[in-house]
Structures are given as C-alpha cells and as structure tokens.
Design an enzyme around this catalytic site. Sequence first.
Site, short mmCIF file in Angstrom:
data_model
loop_
_atom_site.label_atom_id
_atom_site.label_comp_id
_atom_site.label_asym_id
_atom_site.label_seq_id
_atom_site.Cartn_x
_atom_site.Cartn_y
_atom_site.Cartn_z
N LEU A 56 41.74 51.57 39.64
CA LEU A 56 42.55 50.86 39.90
C LEU A 56 44.69 51.11 39.19
O LEU A 56 45.19 51.83 39.38
CB LEU A 56 42.57 49.91 40.49
CG LEU A 56 43.29 48.80 40.99
CD1 LEU A 56 43.87 48.95 42.61
CD2 LEU A 56 42.60 47.97 41.76
N SER A 104 48.60 44.91 36.33
CA SER A 104 49.03 44.58 37.35
C SER A 104 49.89 44.64 38.84
O SER A 104 50.03 44.18 39.97
CB SER A 104 49.15 43.08 36.90
OG SER A 104 48.13 42.43 35.93
N GLN A 122 31.45 27.14 16.47
CA GLN A 122 31.97 26.20 15.10
C GLN A 122 30.65 24.86 15.32
O GLN A 122 30.26 25.04 13.96
CB GLN A 122 33.64 26.00 16.41
CG GLN A 122 33.89 24.32 14.99
CD GLN A 122 34.47 25.39 14.06
OE1 GLN A 122 35.07 26.09 13.93
NE2 GLN A 122 33.99 24.64 12.97
N GLY A 145 27.88 26.92 13.08
CA GLY A 145 29.13 26.64 11.71
C GLY A 145 29.01 28.78 11.21
O GLY A 145 29.05 29.06 11.62
N GLY A 146 28.73 27.91 9.42
CA GLY A 146 28.55 29.84 9.35
C GLY A 146 27.93 30.93 10.02
O GLY A 146 28.37 31.68 9.80
N GLU A 161 40.32 41.95 36.31
CA GLU A 161 40.03 40.85 38.11
C GLU A 161 41.97 40.09 37.88
O GLU A 161 41.44 39.20 38.43
CB GLU A 161 39.40 40.80 38.08
CG GLU A 161 38.18 41.65 38.16
CD GLU A 161 37.84 42.50 38.91
OE1 GLU A 161 38.89 42.60 39.50
OE2 GLU A 161 37.00 42.96 38.55
#
Length: 378
Positions: free
Chosen positions: A127, A134, A337, A340-341, A364
């Site tokens: 497409l 778009s 998050q 953490g590390g 989409e």
Amino acid sequence: MKVQRLLPTEDAADLLGLVEEIADGELAPRVADFEARGEFPRDAVRTLGRAGLLGLPYPEEHGGGGQPYEVYLHVVELIASRWLAVGEALNVHTLSCHGLARFGTDVQRKKHLPDMLGGELLGANCLSELEAGSDLASMATTATRDGNDYILRGTKAWVTHGGIADYYAVYARTGGPDARGLSCLLVDADTAGLLPQKREKKMGVSSSPTAQIVFDHARVADDRLIGRPGKGFLIAMDALDSGRLAIGACAVGLAQAALDYAADYAKKREQFGQPIMSFQGIGFMLADIATQVSAARALVLHAARLKDAGLPYSIEAAKAKLFATDMAMKATTDAVQVLGGAGYVVDHPVERWMREAKLLQIVEGTNQIQRLVVSRAL
C-alpha cells in the site's frame, strides 16, 4: 495478572485456551532468540494457521473461523503479549485477505480464499510508497491494461512480510490522478517482475521482515483485480479501519506484558528492607498502567462490537488505535523505569517492548492521522 475476559460464547473461551497454550508453548520461549537473530518464525505462523487462527474473522464456508471480530481481537492481543511480531503477522495476513473477502466476486472467493485462509500461505499488503504514505491519493505505482492483463510498475515501501510472503494485495493506479483512480490486485509472489529488495534495519520487531517491493513490468491477469477498477481506495480504507483495531489489540497485549513483568519485578526487588512495590512512587505508577491498559482494551473491544453489529465504527477504531498505542508507549517506558538500570539491558524484555511500542504509533496510519480523523468527525 490474570486478565478477566467477558467473551460472547463458550466456544470463544475454548479458543482462547488453545491460543494461550500455543502462545506459552510455541511462542514465548523462542521470541528473544529470534528477535536477536532477526529471523522470521515462519513455522510458528504456520502453526497458527494449522490451528485455524489465520482466518478467524472470515466465513467458515471459505475456510475461515467464522468468529466475531471481537473474539479475533482477543486472540491478537494474547499473541502480541507473547510475541509482537507474530501478533503483527496475524494482523497483516488477515488484512491481506480482507479485500477479496469483502469486495471480491463469488468466483474469486471460491477460488482463492480457502488457500489464503488455510494456514499454509502467508500474505502481505503493498500500500505505502516512499512519497505516498498517509496520502494514498498521490500513489504513483501504476497498473496499465494490456489485453487480458495488467502491467504493474512502481515501488512499494514498508511492506511487512516483504520477500517472504506467498502473495501480495497490491494497490496501484489504473485510472485518473486522484483516489478514484486506484485499484487492488492480488499478486502471487513468484510473478515475474515482482522484486523484493533488501530488508530494512529497524529499531524493533526485528523478527518481522520489512522491505520495499519493486514491480518491474510485472504481468498480472485481470481476473486478479479485486472489485471493479477504481475501487482500491475504498478497499484500502475499509481494511485500514479493521487493521487499526488489530494494532490497538497488539498495543494492549504489549502493555499488558510490560505491566505483568514490571509488577512481578517490583514485588521481588527489595530496597531499604522492603519490596519496591510498597513505595507509592512505584505502586502508583503500576496502578496507572493497569488502569490505562483496561481502558484501552475497553475502547478496542467497543469498536469491535460496533463492527460486529454492522454499525459505523471507523471513528471509534481511530480513537482506539490512537489511545491504545500511545498508552503502550507510556506503559513500556514506565516499565523500563520501574526496573531502573535493569530495564535498560537486554537481560529483561522491557527494553525490547519499549522499542516495539514505537512502531504501533506509526503503522496503520500514524497517531497524528488518527487525531485528524477524530477531529474532522467532531
């Protein structure tokens, strides 16, 4: 966290049980390895097909599952929660059948749909173009009539399953310069002049191949035209509405996986003598993710129920895709998050889910396009 699902039939509950067995047994144990190697799990997708999952929302008379779209989206969500690339493959293949199932003739459906829905073949959609994403009306690929054939010329971009699909639903210009000049053709992968290009190198969903497809005077019989000439834009828009719901379901599945993983980690990881889940900074973050996941799932399923009832659902599909994919981006970011590390290294899947979530805000129809669709409807 066990998801409570209100399903329309007892058969649907049995189906989801089968899907969960396949997802946990065949998909989840392999995803990290295949993603690291960038290899498409064709055998896993074939397993889905043989279980009848590649044609769920299509009529049983043509080899489909005869399931409501609502049930199909539950399946997509569950699979995407284990392996997004496979959930996306399910969506792409289902959409590749959409034009034929919805707009093809009885002869075309009888001839082609059983094989397309049977599980052995894999479909793709051609497409987008580099200069016509778009803006479909500016599509440059042409299909010129030559006797009883069409001659395809042009290049399609961002084709999921590019180079590995068995057939392609190709949108090309058969008429004038605007949207009314577009048509859709069903093209076998072994057609002379259909030339897959080198795979794109992406930031995520590495096991799903994406490539340009060049059509260099590819000859396609005119009985492969879906619908009448000039019907392509309508077929594409109809397919995109359905596809947006499936992308929304993929986003819900991805976010649910991130929530479950982060919550489990937060219950086990201790700091200052107690699990970090007990700290409001973590617990409230996870509570917000859980609430947003439930809200997104409700939006997606509401739109699906409208579709199943034969009611207009295009605007609700845009809302669902927009909300669910933005939610998944935030949910996966927050999951990183929480860890953490540890969340930033590949030992844990949350960093991969964060990279994968970005794709869902783009495919989409970008989320900016979804906002345009919704705002115009107001």
